[in-house]
Design a protein around this motif. Structure first.
Motif, mmCIF file in Angstrom:
data_model
loop_
_atom_site.group_PDB
_atom_site.id
_atom_site.type_symbol
_atom_site.label_atom_id
_atom_site.label_comp_id
_atom_site.label_asym_id
_atom_site.label_seq_id
_atom_site.Cartn_x
_atom_site.Cartn_y
_atom_site.Cartn_z
ATOM 1 N N THR A 4 -47.640 -5.173 -26.820
ATOM 2 C CA THR A 4 -46.983 -3.878 -26.983
ATOM 3 C C THR A 4 -47.581 -2.902 -25.967
ATOM 4 O OG1 THR A 4 -48.613 -3.082 -28.563
ATOM 5 C CG2 THR A 4 -46.686 -4.270 -29.458
ATOM 6 N N GLY A 5 -46.951 -1.763 -25.824
ATOM 7 C CA GLY A 5 -47.474 -0.735 -24.929
ATOM 8 C C GLY A 5 -48.868 -0.286 -25.316
ATOM 9 N N ASP A 6 -49.095 -0.087 -26.617
ATOM 10 C CA ASP A 6 -50.426 0.312 -27.079
ATOM 11 C C ASP A 6 -51.467 -0.743 -26.720
ATOM 12 O OD1 ASP A 6 -49.546 2.713 -28.115
ATOM 13 O OD2 ASP A 6 -49.373 1.959 -30.175
ATOM 14 N N GLU A 7 -51.094 -2.008 -26.848
ATOM 15 C CA GLU A 7 -52.040 -3.086 -26.526
ATOM 16 C C GLU A 7 -52.264 -3.180 -25.014
ATOM 17 O OE1 GLU A 7 -54.802 -5.897 -27.757
ATOM 18 O OE2 GLU A 7 -53.709 -4.375 -28.877
ATOM 19 N N GLU A 11 -55.942 -3.063 -23.492
ATOM 20 C CA GLU A 11 -56.419 -4.141 -22.625
ATOM 21 C C GLU A 11 -56.726 -3.635 -21.223
ATOM 22 O OE1 GLU A 11 -56.866 -7.832 -23.943
ATOM 23 O OE2 GLU A 11 -57.424 -6.028 -25.064
ATOM 24 N N HIS A 12 -55.975 -2.634 -20.757
ATOM 25 C CA HIS A 12 -56.304 -2.010 -19.478
ATOM 26 C C HIS A 12 -57.646 -1.289 -19.591
ATOM 27 C CE1 HIS A 12 -56.426 1.357 -16.613
ATOM 28 N NE2 HIS A 12 -56.043 0.419 -15.774
ATOM 29 N N ASN A 13 -57.840 -0.551 -20.651
ATOM 30 C CA ASN A 13 -59.096 0.174 -20.857
ATOM 31 C C ASN A 13 -60.297 -0.756 -20.991
ATOM 32 O OD1 ASN A 13 -57.809 2.643 -20.682
ATOM 33 N ND2 ASN A 13 -57.508 2.819 -22.896
ATOM 34 N N SER A 14 -60.071 -1.982 -21.466
ATOM 35 C CA SER A 14 -61.171 -2.951 -21.580
ATOM 36 C C SER A 14 -61.268 -3.860 -20.345
ATOM 37 C CB SER A 14 -61.018 -3.802 -22.845
ATOM 38 O OG SER A 14 -59.892 -4.653 -22.722
ATOM 39 N N ALA A 15 -60.486 -3.552 -19.288
ATOM 40 C CA ALA A 15 -60.494 -4.276 -18.005
ATOM 41 C C ALA A 15 -59.980 -5.712 -18.127
ATOM 42 C CB ALA A 15 -61.885 -4.245 -17.369
ATOM 43 N N ARG A 16 -59.171 -5.985 -19.134
ATOM 44 C CA ARG A 16 -58.549 -7.312 -19.259
ATOM 45 C C ARG A 16 -57.166 -7.331 -18.604
ATOM 46 N NH1 ARG A 16 -60.456 -10.963 -23.115
ATOM 47 N NH2 ARG A 16 -58.325 -11.369 -23.859
ATOM 48 N N ILE A 17 -56.629 -6.159 -18.318
ATOM 49 C CA ILE A 17 -55.406 -5.996 -17.524
ATOM 50 C C ILE A 17 -55.748 -5.035 -16.401
ATOM 51 C CG2 ILE A 17 -53.087 -5.007 -17.474
ATOM 52 C CD1 ILE A 17 -52.662 -6.034 -20.301
ATOM 53 N N ASN A 28 -44.515 1.714 -21.681
ATOM 54 C CA ASN A 28 -43.327 1.665 -22.547
ATOM 55 C C ASN A 28 -43.683 0.923 -23.840
ATOM 56 O OD1 ASN A 28 -41.474 2.805 -20.561
ATOM 57 N ND2 ASN A 28 -41.836 0.916 -19.446
ATOM 58 N N PRO A 29 -42.736 0.772 -24.757
ATOM 59 C CA PRO A 29 -43.040 0.074 -26.014
ATOM 60 C C PRO A 29 -43.600 -1.345 -25.842
ATOM 61 C CG PRO A 29 -41.012 1.290 -26.260
ATOM 62 C CD PRO A 29 -41.412 1.391 -24.801
ATOM 63 N N ASN A 30 -43.187 -2.078 -24.801
ATOM 64 C CA ASN A 30 -43.732 -3.422 -24.579
ATOM 65 C C ASN A 30 -43.794 -3.785 -23.091
ATOM 66 O OD1 ASN A 30 -40.999 -3.661 -24.232
ATOM 67 N ND2 ASN A 30 -40.756 -5.480 -25.488
ATOM 68 N N THR A 141 -44.387 -7.083 -18.108
ATOM 69 C CA THR A 141 -44.805 -7.391 -19.466
ATOM 70 C C THR A 141 -45.980 -8.357 -19.375
ATOM 71 O OG1 THR A 141 -43.165 -9.181 -19.563
ATOM 72 C CG2 THR A 141 -42.520 -7.045 -20.483
ATOM 73 N N PHE A 142 -46.782 -8.396 -20.413
ATOM 74 C CA PHE A 142 -47.958 -9.270 -20.432
ATOM 75 C C PHE A 142 -47.865 -10.185 -21.644
ATOM 76 C CE2 PHE A 142 -49.143 -5.623 -17.941
ATOM 77 C CZ PHE A 142 -49.813 -6.178 -16.870
ATOM 78 N N TRP A 143 -48.079 -11.490 -21.407
ATOM 79 C CA TRP A 143 -47.879 -12.525 -22.418
ATOM 80 C C TRP A 143 -49.169 -13.300 -22.651
ATOM 81 C CZ3 TRP A 143 -42.996 -13.291 -24.632
ATOM 82 C CH2 TRP A 143 -41.978 -12.477 -24.100
ATOM 83 N N LYS A 144 -49.451 -13.574 -23.916
ATOM 84 C CA LYS A 144 -50.619 -14.375 -24.288
ATOM 85 C C LYS A 144 -50.361 -15.834 -23.940
ATOM 86 C CE LYS A 144 -52.450 -11.526 -27.975
ATOM 87 N NZ LYS A 144 -52.939 -11.488 -29.356
ATOM 88 N N THR A 145 -51.417 -16.530 -23.566
ATOM 89 C CA THR A 145 -51.307 -17.946 -23.205
ATOM 90 C C THR A 145 -51.745 -18.819 -24.380
ATOM 91 O OG1 THR A 145 -53.539 -17.983 -22.311
ATOM 92 C CG2 THR A 145 -51.753 -17.492 -20.775
ATOM 93 N N LEU A 146 -51.370 -20.075 -24.333
ATOM 94 C CA LEU A 146 -51.793 -21.080 -25.296
ATOM 95 C C LEU A 146 -52.300 -22.258 -24.486
ATOM 96 C CD1 LEU A 146 -51.887 -22.090 -28.234
ATOM 97 C CD2 LEU A 146 -49.574 -22.962 -27.903
ATOM 98 N N GLY A 147 -53.540 -22.660 -24.682
ATOM 99 C CA GLY A 147 -54.105 -23.768 -23.933
ATOM 100 C C GLY A 147 -55.155 -23.292 -22.950
#
Length: 185
Positions: A4-7, A11-17, A28-30, A141-147
């Motif tokens: 989501t936009g909040d996330e 994540e930007h603030n924690s330097a992960r994005i 935006n919302p997402n 948009t940013f998507w979580k990975t699996l694996g």
């Protein structure tokens, strides 16, 4: 799962994005809206050869805009440097831009995890359209990975400004692999 936009903000603030420069007004919302950089490249030749480097011309988009004409691909770039070692970015044109008849990213919308650059945009107008440097043209948009994650380390890593196709390097690497197979026989 899409962030989501909040996330995205967290994540930007924690330097992960990585988004530089970052503007909270573009969240935006997402997704996050990105802007068009000031440089365009166009191919010189009408027929392009995938096995060879293709010549390009470089143009700076003036502040009063530049009219793109149909029938050719323009290579632009994001004003922002973006990427993530934790999420897969996917980029698309904004619907407002699409409503002007401008395809902002014709194909290849998945950005590899670990790729940090100004991303090259393939701009394709269906009718003449005036564009401006710094205009909002797309969203990521940013998507979580699996694996297990393997970070991108390919030929476009660290790109600044628009980068023309480097597909010819794949042919060179392929011929080296073939030569190695022949030598091992």
């Amino acid at each position: 799962m899409i962030l989501t936009g909040d996330e995205i903000m967290r994540e930007h603030n924690s330097a992960r994005i990585d988004i530089r420069p970052f503007n909270p007004d573009q969240v935006n919302p997402n997704s996050y809206d990105f802007r068009l950089g000031s440089v365009l490249k166009t191919y010189v030749d009408h027929v392009l050869d995938a096995r060879l480097p293709n010549s390009v011309t470089t143009t700076r988009i003036p502040e009063d805009g530049l009219v793109l004409t149909p029938g050719r691909i323009y290579l632009g770039h994001t004003l922002e440097i973006m990427g993530s070692d934790h999420y897969v970015p996917i980029i698309r044109g904004k619907s407002s831009t699409a409503r002007l008849g401008l395809f902002v990213h014709v194909t290849a919308d998945i950005i590899d995890i670990g790729s940090h650059n100004q991303w090259t945009l393939q701009l394709y107008p269906v009718q003449p359209v005036r564009i401006y440097p710094g205009m909002l043209v797309g969203q990521v948009t940013f998507w979580k990975t699996l694996g297990e994650v393997t970070l991108y380390s390919g030929k476009y890593q660290g790109s600044m400004g628009p980068v023309e196709s480097l597909v010819h390097l794949d042919f060179h690497a392929e011929s080296i692999r073939e030569d190695e197979k022949i030598d091992s026989v």
